[in-house]
Design a protein around this motif. Structure first.
Motif, PDB file in Angstrom:
ATOM      1  N   SER A   1      -5.296  -1.750  -7.618  1.00  0.00           N
ATOM      2  CA  SER A   1      -6.357  -0.775  -7.359  1.00  0.00           C
ATOM      3  C   SER A   1      -5.688   0.559  -7.066  1.00  0.00           C
ATOM      4  O   SER A   1      -4.572   0.609  -6.539  1.00  0.00           O
ATOM      5  CB  SER A   1      -7.213  -1.205  -6.181  1.00  0.00           C
ATOM      6  OG  SER A   1      -8.252  -0.285  -5.945  1.00  0.00           O
ATOM      7  N   ARG A   2      -6.409   1.632  -7.431  1.00  0.00           N
ATOM      8  CA  ARG A   2      -5.824   2.955  -7.262  1.00  0.00           C
ATOM      9  C   ARG A   2      -6.917   3.995  -6.991  1.00  0.00           C
ATOM     10  O   ARG A   2      -8.002   3.919  -7.586  1.00  0.00           O
ATOM     11  CB  ARG A   2      -5.045   3.347  -8.523  1.00  0.00           C
ATOM     12  CG  ARG A   2      -4.449   4.747  -8.485  1.00  0.00           C
ATOM     13  CD  ARG A   2      -3.863   5.100  -9.833  1.00  0.00           C
ATOM     14  NE  ARG A   2      -3.442   6.503  -9.860  1.00  0.00           N
ATOM     15  CZ  ARG A   2      -2.186   6.925  -9.697  1.00  0.00           C
ATOM     16  NH1 ARG A   2      -1.223   6.050  -9.531  1.00  0.00           N
ATOM     17  NH2 ARG A   2      -1.912   8.205  -9.744  1.00  0.00           N
ATOM     18  N   LEU A   3      -6.618   4.932  -6.097  1.00  0.00           N
ATOM     19  CA  LEU A   3      -7.499   6.060  -5.833  1.00  0.00           C
ATOM     20  C   LEU A   3      -6.673   7.347  -5.937  1.00  0.00           C
ATOM     21  O   LEU A   3      -5.627   7.456  -5.302  1.00  0.00           O
ATOM     22  CB  LEU A   3      -8.106   5.954  -4.441  1.00  0.00           C
ATOM     23  CG  LEU A   3      -9.054   4.789  -4.168  1.00  0.00           C
ATOM     24  CD1 LEU A   3      -9.401   4.740  -2.685  1.00  0.00           C
ATOM     25  CD2 LEU A   3     -10.305   4.919  -4.999  1.00  0.00           C
TER      26      LEU A   3
ATOM     27  N   VAL B   1      -6.068   7.851 -15.122  1.00  0.00           N
ATOM     28  CA  VAL B   1      -6.736   8.494 -16.271  1.00  0.00           C
ATOM     29  C   VAL B   1      -6.879   7.507 -17.401  1.00  0.00           C
ATOM     30  O   VAL B   1      -5.959   6.763 -17.716  1.00  0.00           O
ATOM     31  CB  VAL B   1      -5.904   9.719 -16.743  1.00  0.00           C
ATOM     32  CG1 VAL B   1      -6.531  10.340 -17.976  1.00  0.00           C
ATOM     33  CG2 VAL B   1      -5.787  10.743 -15.618  1.00  0.00           C
ATOM     34  N   GLY B   2      -8.078   7.476 -17.995  1.00  0.00           N
ATOM     35  CA  GLY B   2      -8.313   6.566 -19.131  1.00  0.00           C
ATOM     36  C   GLY B   2      -8.867   5.224 -18.719  1.00  0.00           C
ATOM     37  O   GLY B   2      -9.078   4.370 -19.564  1.00  0.00           O
ATOM     38  N   LYS B   3      -9.077   5.022 -17.373  1.00  0.00           N
ATOM     39  CA  LYS B   3      -9.613   3.728 -16.922  1.00  0.00           C
ATOM     40  C   LYS B   3     -10.891   3.941 -16.137  1.00  0.00           C
ATOM     41  O   LYS B   3     -11.132   4.989 -15.602  1.00  0.00           O
ATOM     42  CB  LYS B   3      -8.582   3.016 -16.047  1.00  0.00           C
ATOM     43  CG  LYS B   3      -7.339   2.618 -16.828  1.00  0.00           C
ATOM     44  CD  LYS B   3      -6.434   1.757 -15.967  1.00  0.00           C
ATOM     45  CE  LYS B   3      -5.192   1.308 -16.735  1.00  0.00           C
ATOM     46  NZ  LYS B   3      -4.306   0.474 -15.924  1.00  0.00           N
TER      47      LYS B   3
ATOM     48  N   ILE C   1       0.861  -1.183   0.000  1.00  0.00           N
ATOM     49  CA  ILE C   1       0.000   0.000   0.000  1.00  0.00           C
ATOM     50  C   ILE C   1       0.900   1.236   0.000  1.00  0.00           C
ATOM     51  O   ILE C   1       1.809   1.339   0.834  1.00  0.00           O
ATOM     52  CB  ILE C   1      -0.936   0.056   1.223  1.00  0.00           C
ATOM     53  CG1 ILE C   1      -1.853  -1.172   1.259  1.00  0.00           C
ATOM     54  CG2 ILE C   1      -1.776   1.339   1.202  1.00  0.00           C
ATOM     55  CD1 ILE C   1      -2.727  -1.241   2.509  1.00  0.00           C
ATOM     56  N   VAL C   2       0.657   2.150  -0.923  1.00  0.00           N
ATOM     57  CA  VAL C   2       1.435   3.396  -1.004  1.00  0.00           C
ATOM     58  C   VAL C   2       0.461   4.573  -1.053  1.00  0.00           C
ATOM     59  O   VAL C   2      -0.357   4.677  -1.972  1.00  0.00           O
ATOM     60  CB  VAL C   2       2.342   3.418  -2.250  1.00  0.00           C
ATOM     61  CG1 VAL C   2       3.111   4.735  -2.310  1.00  0.00           C
ATOM     62  CG2 VAL C   2       3.305   2.231  -2.235  1.00  0.00           C
ATOM     63  N   ILE C   3       0.546   5.439  -0.050  1.00  0.00           N
ATOM     64  CA  ILE C   3      -0.232   6.674  -0.015  1.00  0.00           C
ATOM     65  C   ILE C   3       0.748   7.813  -0.284  1.00  0.00           C
ATOM     66  O   ILE C   3       1.731   7.965   0.442  1.00  0.00           O
ATOM     67  CB  ILE C   3      -0.917   6.872   1.346  1.00  0.00           C
ATOM     68  CG1 ILE C   3      -1.813   5.663   1.670  1.00  0.00           C
ATOM     69  CG2 ILE C   3      -1.731   8.158   1.376  1.00  0.00           C
ATOM     70  CD1 ILE C   3      -2.354   5.668   3.085  1.00  0.00           C
TER      71      ILE C   3
ATOM     72  N   GLY D   1       1.737  17.987  -6.150  1.00  0.00           N
ATOM     73  CA  GLY D   1       0.618  18.169  -5.231  1.00  0.00           C
ATOM     74  C   GLY D   1      -0.528  17.197  -5.418  1.00  0.00           C
ATOM     75  O   GLY D   1      -1.479  17.207  -4.637  1.00  0.00           O
ATOM     76  N   SER D   2      -0.472  16.337  -6.425  1.00  0.00           N
ATOM     77  CA  SER D   2      -1.568  15.394  -6.668  1.00  0.00           C
ATOM     78  C   SER D   2      -1.474  14.204  -5.710  1.00  0.00           C
ATOM     79  O   SER D   2      -0.423  13.581  -5.582  1.00  0.00           O
ATOM     80  CB  SER D   2      -1.524  14.904  -8.119  1.00  0.00           C
ATOM     81  OG  SER D   2      -0.276  14.295  -8.388  1.00  0.00           O
ATOM     82  N   PRO D   3      -2.578  13.859  -5.047  1.00  0.00           N
ATOM     83  CA  PRO D   3      -2.583  12.743  -4.098  1.00  0.00           C
ATOM     84  C   PRO D   3      -2.995  11.446  -4.777  1.00  0.00           C
ATOM     85  O   PRO D   3      -3.710  11.440  -5.786  1.00  0.00           O
ATOM     86  CB  PRO D   3      -3.632  13.175  -3.078  1.00  0.00           C
ATOM     87  CG  PRO D   3      -4.629  13.943  -3.901  1.00  0.00           C
ATOM     88  CD  PRO D   3      -3.842  14.627  -4.986  1.00  0.00           C
ATOM     89  N   SER D   4      -2.556  10.330  -4.185  1.00  0.00           N
ATOM     90  CA  SER D   4      -2.966   9.022  -4.707  1.00  0.00           C
ATOM     91  C   SER D   4      -2.801   7.967  -3.628  1.00  0.00           C
ATOM     92  O   SER D   4      -2.073   8.148  -2.655  1.00  0.00           O
ATOM     93  CB  SER D   4      -2.130   8.630  -5.933  1.00  0.00           C
ATOM     94  OG  SER D   4      -0.781   8.411  -5.567  1.00  0.00           O
ATOM     95  N   MET D   5      -3.489   6.854  -3.852  1.00  0.00           N
ATOM     96  CA  MET D   5      -3.367   5.697  -2.978  1.00  0.00           C
ATOM     97  C   MET D   5      -3.365   4.470  -3.865  1.00  0.00           C
ATOM     98  O   MET D   5      -4.284   4.260  -4.670  1.00  0.00           O
ATOM     99  CB  MET D   5      -4.531   5.644  -1.990  1.00  0.00           C
ATOM    100  CG  MET D   5      -4.438   4.520  -0.985  1.00  0.00           C
ATOM    101  SD  MET D   5      -5.767   4.642   0.279  1.00  0.00           S
ATOM    102  CE  MET D   5      -5.306   3.287   1.368  1.00  0.00           C
ATOM    103  N   ARG D   6      -2.314   3.643  -3.739  1.00  0.00           N
ATOM    104  CA  ARG D   6      -2.169   2.483  -4.611  1.00  0.00           C
ATOM    105  C   ARG D   6      -2.104   1.203  -3.788  1.00  0.00           C
ATOM    106  O   ARG D   6      -1.465   1.165  -2.730  1.00  0.00           O
ATOM    107  CB  ARG D   6      -0.906   2.606  -5.468  1.00  0.00           C
ATOM    108  CG  ARG D   6      -0.852   3.886  -6.285  1.00  0.00           C
ATOM    109  CD  ARG D   6       0.324   3.889  -7.274  1.00  0.00           C
ATOM    110  NE  ARG D   6       1.620   3.766  -6.631  1.00  0.00           N
ATOM    111  CZ  ARG D   6       2.306   4.789  -6.136  1.00  0.00           C
ATOM    112  NH1 ARG D   6       1.788   6.022  -6.184  1.00  0.00           N
ATOM    113  NH2 ARG D   6       3.485   4.614  -5.598  1.00  0.00           N
ATOM    114  N   PHE D   7      -2.745   0.149  -4.320  1.00  0.00           N
ATOM    115  CA  PHE D   7      -2.691  -1.182  -3.724  1.00  0.00           C
ATOM    116  C   PHE D   7      -1.959  -2.088  -4.708  1.00  0.00           C
ATOM    117  O   PHE D   7      -2.313  -2.126  -5.894  1.00  0.00           O
ATOM    118  CB  PHE D   7      -4.107  -1.706  -3.458  1.00  0.00           C
ATOM    119  CG  PHE D   7      -4.879  -0.873  -2.473  1.00  0.00           C
ATOM    120  CD1 PHE D   7      -4.901  -1.201  -1.127  1.00  0.00           C
ATOM    121  CD2 PHE D   7      -5.582   0.250  -2.902  1.00  0.00           C
ATOM    122  CE1 PHE D   7      -5.627  -0.427  -0.222  1.00  0.00           C
ATOM    123  CE2 PHE D   7      -6.304   1.023  -2.006  1.00  0.00           C
ATOM    124  CZ  PHE D   7      -6.317   0.691  -0.664  1.00  0.00           C
ATOM    125  N   LEU D   8      -0.938  -2.809  -4.220  1.00  0.00           N
ATOM    126  CA  LEU D   8      -0.120  -3.638  -5.106  1.00  0.00           C
ATOM    127  C   LEU D   8      -0.200  -5.100  -4.688  1.00  0.00           C
ATOM    128  O   LEU D   8      -0.375  -5.432  -3.505  1.00  0.00           O
ATOM    129  CB  LEU D   8       1.337  -3.176  -5.078  1.00  0.00           C
ATOM    130  CG  LEU D   8       1.608  -1.725  -5.489  1.00  0.00           C
ATOM    131  CD1 LEU D   8       1.558  -0.794  -4.273  1.00  0.00           C
ATOM    132  CD2 LEU D   8       2.955  -1.597  -6.178  1.00  0.00           C
TER     133      LEU D   8
END
Length: 239
Positions: A231-233, A237-239, A208-210, A216-223
């Motif tokens: 999964s990504r929050l 873009v494009g999905k 998990i990477v927050i 400045g763009s935030p994200s949260m990734r599950f690997l």
């Protein structure tokens, strides 16, 4: 009138006894422990010890910094740093504070500091760290898994004598055998100026990477176990 010799002796004897008695009485009302105060103290190393001599804390410059001490026995270990080392009730190192910084003849800066706390008879499991080297900067808080067994000094002595591919192979062997630290949590910033929280599994794989990116763009990734984002929050873009 001439005073007899015996009388003079008794007078002197009485005076001495009285003086001694006064010293004893005054001493009885003095603090039990002596305290010495200094306006300034200049030393290369200070050892704080228990009444039985067990080392509990060492403050030292680089030249006199201790090696690794386990159960009051010191083993040569060159850290080339100044700082403070903590020791447990058995006289074994269990953390410390180190720091340093300099600019080389090539103009490159190397600086940093680290506050750590160790697992019993093992290496650091909690660390606050700041590091700067050749323009690359990292600062943060780390939590590690350490092996369940005491540090294997013989294995690391062997590792330090190897180079190149042989050293990489030995590192991999130690890693598979559970002899190395494995980072589980990192909270901080990286050289690209991103701020992030990274959670890893027991094999030290990111899961998990927050992150807040440099823009400045935030994200949260599950690997998954292969390092693929499942999964990504917010969604890519494009999905």
């Amino acid at each position: 009138m001439k005073i007899p010799l015996d009388a003079r002796f008794l007078a002197v004897y009485s005076g001495v006894v009285t003086a001694v008695l006064l010293v004893v009485l005054l001493g009885a009302f003095a603090p039990a422990k002596n305290r010495v105060k200094f306006d300034e103290l200049e030393v290369q190393r200070i050892n704080i010890v228990e009444p039985d001599g067990t080392l509990r804390l060492a403050i030292s410059n680089k030249a006199r910094f201790p090696g690794f001490i386990m159960k009051r026995k010191e083993r040569s270990y060159d850290r080339s740093t100044a700082g403070v080392l903590f020791f447990n009730d058995e006289g074994t190192e269990n953390g410390g504070l180190i720091f340093g910084g300099r600019k080389g003849s090539d103009g490159k800066v190397s600086a940093g500091g680290s506050l750590t706390f160790d697992q019993y008879e093992q290496d650091q499991v909690v660390q606050i760290v700041q590091n700067e080297s050749d323009g690359q900067r990292l600062a943060g808080f780390k939590v590690n898994d350490a092996p369940e067994t005491p540090i294997d000094f013989d294995a690391f002595d062997k590792l330090n004598k190897l180079e190149g591919a042989e050293k990489e192979a030995e590192l991999e062997r130690l890693r598979k055998n559970g002899k190395l630290l494995r980072q589980r949590i990192f909270v901080g910033k990286r050289s690209d100026r991103s701020a992030l929280i990274v959670l890893r599994d027991r094999e030290e794989r990111e899961r998990i990477v927050i992150e807040v990116a440099p823009d400045g763009s935030p994200s949260m990734r599950f690997l998954n176990e292969e390092g693929k984002v499942v999964s990504r929050l917010p969604p890519a873009v494009g999905k």
